[in-house]
Design a protein around this motif. Structure first.
Motif, mmCIF file in Angstrom:
data_model
loop_
_atom_site.group_PDB
_atom_site.id
_atom_site.type_symbol
_atom_site.label_atom_id
_atom_site.label_comp_id
_atom_site.label_asym_id
_atom_site.label_seq_id
_atom_site.Cartn_x
_atom_site.Cartn_y
_atom_site.Cartn_z
ATOM 1 N N GLN A 151 19.484 -0.347 13.649
ATOM 2 C CA GLN A 151 18.303 0.467 13.348
ATOM 3 C C GLN A 151 17.230 -0.428 12.737
ATOM 4 O OE1 GLN A 151 20.657 3.289 10.871
ATOM 5 N NE2 GLN A 151 19.672 4.881 12.094
ATOM 6 N N ASN A 152 15.989 -0.059 12.992
ATOM 7 C CA ASN A 152 14.878 -0.865 12.483
ATOM 8 C C ASN A 152 13.701 0.054 12.175
ATOM 9 O OD1 ASN A 152 13.755 -3.595 11.975
ATOM 10 N ND2 ASN A 152 12.318 -2.996 13.570
ATOM 11 N N VAL A 153 13.045 -0.160 11.034
ATOM 12 C CA VAL A 153 11.869 0.637 10.666
ATOM 13 C C VAL A 153 10.819 -0.304 10.089
ATOM 14 C CG1 VAL A 153 12.799 1.163 8.371
ATOM 15 C CG2 VAL A 153 11.041 2.637 9.361
ATOM 16 N N LYS A 154 9.562 -0.038 10.415
ATOM 17 C CA LYS A 154 8.470 -0.891 9.974
ATOM 18 C C LYS A 154 7.322 -0.044 9.437
ATOM 19 C CE LYS A 154 9.264 -4.448 13.525
ATOM 20 N NZ LYS A 154 8.617 -5.193 14.642
ATOM 21 N N SER A 155 6.554 -0.641 8.529
ATOM 22 C CA SER A 155 5.309 -0.033 8.032
ATOM 23 C C SER A 155 4.358 -1.148 7.662
ATOM 24 C CB SER A 155 5.558 0.857 6.811
ATOM 25 O OG SER A 155 6.327 1.986 7.136
ATOM 26 N N GLU A 156 3.081 -0.842 7.652
ATOM 27 C CA GLU A 156 2.087 -1.788 7.169
ATOM 28 C C GLU A 156 0.894 -1.020 6.641
ATOM 29 O OE1 GLU A 156 -0.507 -3.529 10.528
ATOM 30 O OE2 GLU A 156 1.551 -3.526 11.336
ATOM 31 N N GLY A 157 0.085 -1.683 5.818
ATOM 32 C CA GLY A 157 -1.077 -1.027 5.241
ATOM 33 C C GLY A 157 -1.651 -1.840 4.099
ATOM 34 N N LYS A 158 -2.208 -1.125 3.119
ATOM 35 C CA LYS A 158 -2.828 -1.755 1.959
ATOM 36 C C LYS A 158 -1.969 -1.508 0.720
ATOM 37 C CE LYS A 158 -7.092 -3.077 3.421
ATOM 38 N NZ LYS A 158 -7.809 -4.340 3.090
ATOM 39 N N PHE A 159 -1.947 -2.504 -0.153
ATOM 40 C CA PHE A 159 -1.249 -2.321 -1.424
ATOM 41 C C PHE A 159 -2.227 -2.507 -2.584
ATOM 42 C CE2 PHE A 159 -1.082 -6.929 -1.142
ATOM 43 C CZ PHE A 159 -1.183 -7.357 -2.458
ATOM 44 N N SER A 160 -1.876 -1.940 -3.719
ATOM 45 C CA SER A 160 -2.676 -2.085 -4.936
ATOM 46 C C SER A 160 -1.740 -2.053 -6.120
ATOM 47 C CB SER A 160 -3.718 -0.964 -5.051
ATOM 48 O OG SER A 160 -3.086 0.309 -5.123
ATOM 49 N N ASN A 161 -2.249 -2.458 -7.287
ATOM 50 C CA ASN A 161 -1.456 -2.454 -8.514
ATOM 51 C C ASN A 161 -2.068 -1.483 -9.508
ATOM 52 O OD1 ASN A 161 -1.102 -5.299 -7.249
ATOM 53 N ND2 ASN A 161 0.621 -5.087 -8.659
ATOM 54 N N PRO A 162 -1.526 -0.243 -9.614
ATOM 55 C CA PRO A 162 -2.031 0.700 -10.617
ATOM 56 C C PRO A 162 -1.928 0.141 -12.028
ATOM 57 C CG PRO A 162 -0.578 1.800 -9.048
ATOM 58 C CD PRO A 162 -0.439 0.332 -8.806
ATOM 59 N N SER A 163 -0.923 -0.698 -12.254
ATOM 60 C CA SER A 163 -0.756 -1.384 -13.535
ATOM 61 C C SER A 163 -0.026 -2.689 -13.252
ATOM 62 C CB SER A 163 0.040 -0.537 -14.530
ATOM 63 O OG SER A 163 1.416 -0.541 -14.193
ATOM 64 N N ILE A 164 0.112 -3.515 -14.281
ATOM 65 C CA ILE A 164 0.806 -4.789 -14.088
ATOM 66 C C ILE A 164 2.309 -4.591 -13.905
ATOM 67 C CG2 ILE A 164 -0.917 -6.120 -15.343
ATOM 68 C CD1 ILE A 164 0.879 -6.053 -17.790
ATOM 69 N N TRP A 165 2.781 -3.364 -14.020
ATOM 70 C CA TRP A 165 4.205 -3.062 -13.839
ATOM 71 C C TRP A 165 4.434 -2.137 -12.652
ATOM 72 C CZ3 TRP A 165 7.016 -6.251 -16.625
ATOM 73 C CH2 TRP A 165 6.535 -6.713 -17.847
ATOM 74 N N GLN A 166 3.442 -1.956 -11.790
ATOM 75 C CA GLN A 166 3.582 -1.059 -10.648
ATOM 76 C C GLN A 166 2.886 -1.644 -9.423
ATOM 77 O OE1 GLN A 166 1.846 2.550 -12.424
ATOM 78 N NE2 GLN A 166 3.834 3.542 -12.170
ATOM 79 N N VAL A 167 3.364 -1.240 -8.242
ATOM 80 C CA VAL A 167 2.694 -1.571 -6.992
ATOM 81 C C VAL A 167 2.682 -0.320 -6.118
ATOM 82 C CG1 VAL A 167 4.837 -2.401 -5.917
ATOM 83 C CG2 VAL A 167 2.630 -3.131 -5.002
ATOM 84 N N HIS A 168 1.540 -0.067 -5.496
ATOM 85 C CA HIS A 168 1.373 1.125 -4.651
ATOM 86 C C HIS A 168 1.195 0.689 -3.202
ATOM 87 C CE1 HIS A 168 0.007 5.074 -3.295
ATOM 88 N NE2 HIS A 168 -0.976 4.453 -2.671
ATOM 89 N N PHE A 169 1.959 1.309 -2.297
ATOM 90 C CA PHE A 169 1.859 1.039 -0.868
ATOM 91 C C PHE A 169 1.241 2.254 -0.183
ATOM 92 C CE2 PHE A 169 5.498 -1.463 -2.368
ATOM 93 C CZ PHE A 169 5.136 -2.727 -1.925
ATOM 94 N N SER A 170 0.276 2.006 0.714
ATOM 95 C CA SER A 170 -0.408 3.117 1.383
ATOM 96 C C SER A 170 0.500 3.855 2.350
ATOM 97 C CB SER A 170 -1.651 2.604 2.121
ATOM 98 O OG SER A 170 -1.285 1.644 3.115
ATOM 99 N N ASP A 171 1.528 3.148 2.885
ATOM 100 C CA ASP A 171 2.412 3.787 3.853
ATOM 101 C C ASP A 171 3.755 3.074 3.882
ATOM 102 O OD1 ASP A 171 3.588 5.112 5.973
ATOM 103 O OD2 ASP A 171 2.538 3.958 7.503
ATOM 104 N N LEU A 172 4.805 3.792 3.524
ATOM 105 C CA LEU A 172 6.176 3.333 3.715
ATOM 106 C C LEU A 172 6.944 4.493 4.322
ATOM 107 C CD1 LEU A 172 7.195 1.231 0.572
ATOM 108 C CD2 LEU A 172 6.663 0.414 2.853
ATOM 109 N N GLU A 173 7.382 4.324 5.553
ATOM 110 C CA GLU A 173 8.104 5.384 6.268
ATOM 111 C C GLU A 173 7.289 6.667 6.340
ATOM 112 O OE1 GLU A 173 12.662 5.059 5.885
ATOM 113 O OE2 GLU A 173 11.913 4.696 3.851
ATOM 114 N N GLY A 174 5.981 6.499 6.553
ATOM 115 C CA GLY A 174 5.153 7.660 6.821
ATOM 116 C C GLY A 174 4.475 8.291 5.633
#
Length: 631
Positions: A578-601
């Motif tokens: 099985q294989n799944v892919k995503s891509e998009g933009k990321f940002s850091n809401p804080s220095i201890w977090q990362v936000h992905f615009s799309d992971l598995e939809g």
């Protein structure tokens, strides 16, 4: 509650699987999950409130006191002090038969009382033995929580008090015996506050300096008050034998507004002088073996305005109990000071360790200031963690020290020779005493002379060999053995003792924040495993089940990313991919977090941090470790 509920208490001796035990004084127990915890000097409580705030339950474990001589007298005294003085109980408690187990006698009793226009129940369970009495209070206004109370009481293990308490038990009159900072905390657990989850506290703090001066600070926070009240006093003290006379020179009481309505100072509203109160106390230091803590005990003929009502502990009459600084007893934060958990405006007798200059390793964050006062810095061969006079080295993995050795003692001595010995010139009082168990504990200690400074320090070398291989060698460096034991506890031959958990937790301070620029490149995580099946009758192979996965984050320019998860699993000969892919933009809401615009939809935000190894870093995304691909 239509009818009174009575619990028959049993003492459990087995540890529940997958449940995290906690310990307070002589009691080890499994706390209810997701209940609000509040720890005070003499009681630890857990509270749960229904969403509509119509039902509640509170459990309180009280610090042990001196027995009155029998379980009957102890229960009667505890009912009077803990129940009748607080709750409007009009009927005598209905109780169960006395239960005996391992030198303890247990008696429980309950009664109804009026609560917020309805009826609630208070259940007292007292356990008497070895000249001590331990009590637990359960409060609820709903039958729905009876199973929670039963589970909590059934999880209790009682520790036999040490027959000969560890020193110092009582050393009145030693001129330097009280030097340093001592703290105490209390709060109001009235019916209204319990029902509405409104908890207040009052913190008090003495600092006695070697030059004969002292500072006293108090802080009162209450969600129902508009202001935070801060008391500040300074003066001199004089010791005469077992008595200490405190002579204040200046004492003020300040009212501060709350920043954003929370527990943080904003603006000074007013300040007023307080009448000076010269008091002579009898003092001593008393060691409580159950919590492995040495408290400063101050006794006086009557309560003082400075100290407030006497503490609830009858080991000594008319007394207040002040605890040494620790994670559970931090310094009072001053206005305008960042939340560090250590204060810093109150002088401490022991000289603080100066944090080392962090090693530049190409990442933005090389120092972490934790909320509980510890500071971590990146070094060549370890992460250095400091607070006050304590320095800790969380050693990086090392092939020579980490190699497997079936002889536990030989393996410990090898690791000591590789990681510790080269940095010291001489040793005294050296002992190697590992603890053998399912997860073996390496432990060694000695008084060593530092090569760089010529200073004699106490060094403890430790590793808990977790079954998953996650243990780290950690080196604790303190001015003396007493300083180490005040912070972490006294050596125990029991592998589940609190000291080992506290020490192992220091590996978690190998943790550093993440900047967007740090993420650039490819980060990978791989996992594989097999299960071999055997026919129980023939002994021949019945097949093999395999699983492997690879997860990749590729962070590119313009805050873009590509993510891929590949999985292969199944019986050999019938493996599915099985294989799944995503891509998009990321940002850091804080220095201890990362936000992905799309992971598995869908968009997702994860906690993120770095840990260090020699010459590299490991990226942790929501608890999963990723190594950087050098390509």
């Amino acid at each position: 509650m239509k009818q009174l509920f009575i619990l028959v208490v049993s003492l459990a001796v087995s540890i529940q699987l997958f449940a995290q035990k906690e310990k307070f004084d002589l009691v080890t127990y499994t706390p209810p999950a997701n209940w609000k915890k509040e720890a005070q000097q003499n009681v630890v409580s857990y509270t749960f409130m229904s969403k509509d705030k119509t039902t509640f339950c509170q459990l309180g474990v009280y610090r042990s006191t001196t027995s009155k001589g029998s379980i009957e007298l102890d229960f009667e005294s505890e009912w009077k002090d803990l129940v009748l003085k607080t709750y409007k109980v009009t009927t005598a408690p209905e109780g169960n038969e006395i239960v005996e187990a391992d030198g303890w006698k247990v008696k429980s009793g309950a009664s109804n009382f009026s609560f917020d226009g309805g009826t609630a129940m208070v259940l007292l369970t007292s356990m008497s033995g070895y000249n001590r009495v331990v009590s637990i209070i359960a409060l609820t206004n709903s039958q729905d929580y009876l199973k929670d109370i039963d589970a909590f009481l059934s999880s209790i293990d009682l520790e036999k008090p040490a027959e000969t308490p560890a020193p110092p038990v009582n050393n009145p009159g030693a001129d330097n015996s009280i030097m340093g900072t001592w703290t105490a905390t209390s709060s109001d657990n009235s019916n209204y506050r319990v029902k509405n989850g409104v908890m207040n506290y009052i913190m008090k703090q003495y600092t006695f300096n070697a030059d004969g001066t002292y500072i006293f600070v108090s802080k009162a926070f209450d969600p129902l008050m508009n202001n935070i009240i801060l008391g500040k006093e300074n003066g001199s003290f004089q010791i005469n034998g077992a008595s200490i006379t405190v002579s204040p020179k200046k004492s003020v009481l300040e009212a501060w507004s709350k920043k954003n309505g929370g527990d943080d100072f904003d603006k000074l509203l007013n300040s007023q002088p307080v009448a000076l109160e010269k008091v002579t106390y009898q003092f001593r230091k008393h060691y409580f073996s159950g919590i492995q803590e040495t408290d400063l005990v101050l006794q006086a003929d009557k309560p003082t305005k400075r100290d407030g009502p006497f503490s609830r502990n009858d080991s000594y009459p008319n007394a207040w109990y002040y605890s040494p600084l620790s994670k559970s007893h931090p310094l009072i934060e001053y206005p305008g000071q960042a939340k560090s958990g250590t204060g810093g405006q109150v002088p401490v007798v022991a000289p603080a360790v100066t944090p080392a200059v962090a090693k530049a390793d190409g990442f933005q964050y090389t120092t972490t200031n934790f909320d509980d006062g510890w500071t971590s810095t990146v070094q060549e061969d370890w992460v250095q963690v400091t607070k006050g006079a304590i320095k800790i080295l969380v050693h990086y993995p090392n092939k020579k020290s980490d190699e497997y050795n079936s002889d536990v003692m030989a393996g410990l001595k090898n690791a000591w020779n590789v990681l510790v010995a080269p940095r010291y010139s001489s040793a005294a009082n050296m002992v190697f005493k590992p603890v053998s168990s399912f997860e073996t504990i390496d432990f060694a200690e000695a008084d060593l002379t530092e090569m760089g400074t010529g200073k004699v320090v106490h060094v403890v070398f430790f590793k808990k060999n977790f079954s998953n291989g996650a243990g780290k060698y950690i080196e604790f460096i303190t001015p003396d053995k007493a300083t180490f034991e005040r912070e972490f506890g006294v050596y125990s031959t029991e592998s589940y003792a609190d000291i080992w958990t506290k020490m192992a937790n220091m590996a978690g301070y190998n943790k550093f924040a993440v900047a967007p620029s740090d993420l650039k490149g490819k980060w990978t995580n791989n996992f594989s495993g097999i299960t071999q099946y055997v026919n129980a009758y023939t002994g021949f192979s019945a097949g093999m089940d395999t699983h492997s996965s690879a997860q990749v984050y590729n962070f590119g320019p313009g805050a873009t990313y590509k993510w891929q998860l590949s999985v292969a699993s199944g019986f050999v000969g019938n493996i599915k991919f099985q294989n799944v892919k995503s891509e998009g933009k990321f940002s850091n809401p804080s220095i201890w977090q990362v936000h992905f615009s799309d992971l598995e939809g869908k968009p997702k935000t994860y906690n993120v941090s770095f840990s260090c190894i020699k010459g590299a870093r490991v990226l942790w995304i929501d608890g999963t470790a990723y190594g950087k691909d050098p390509s």
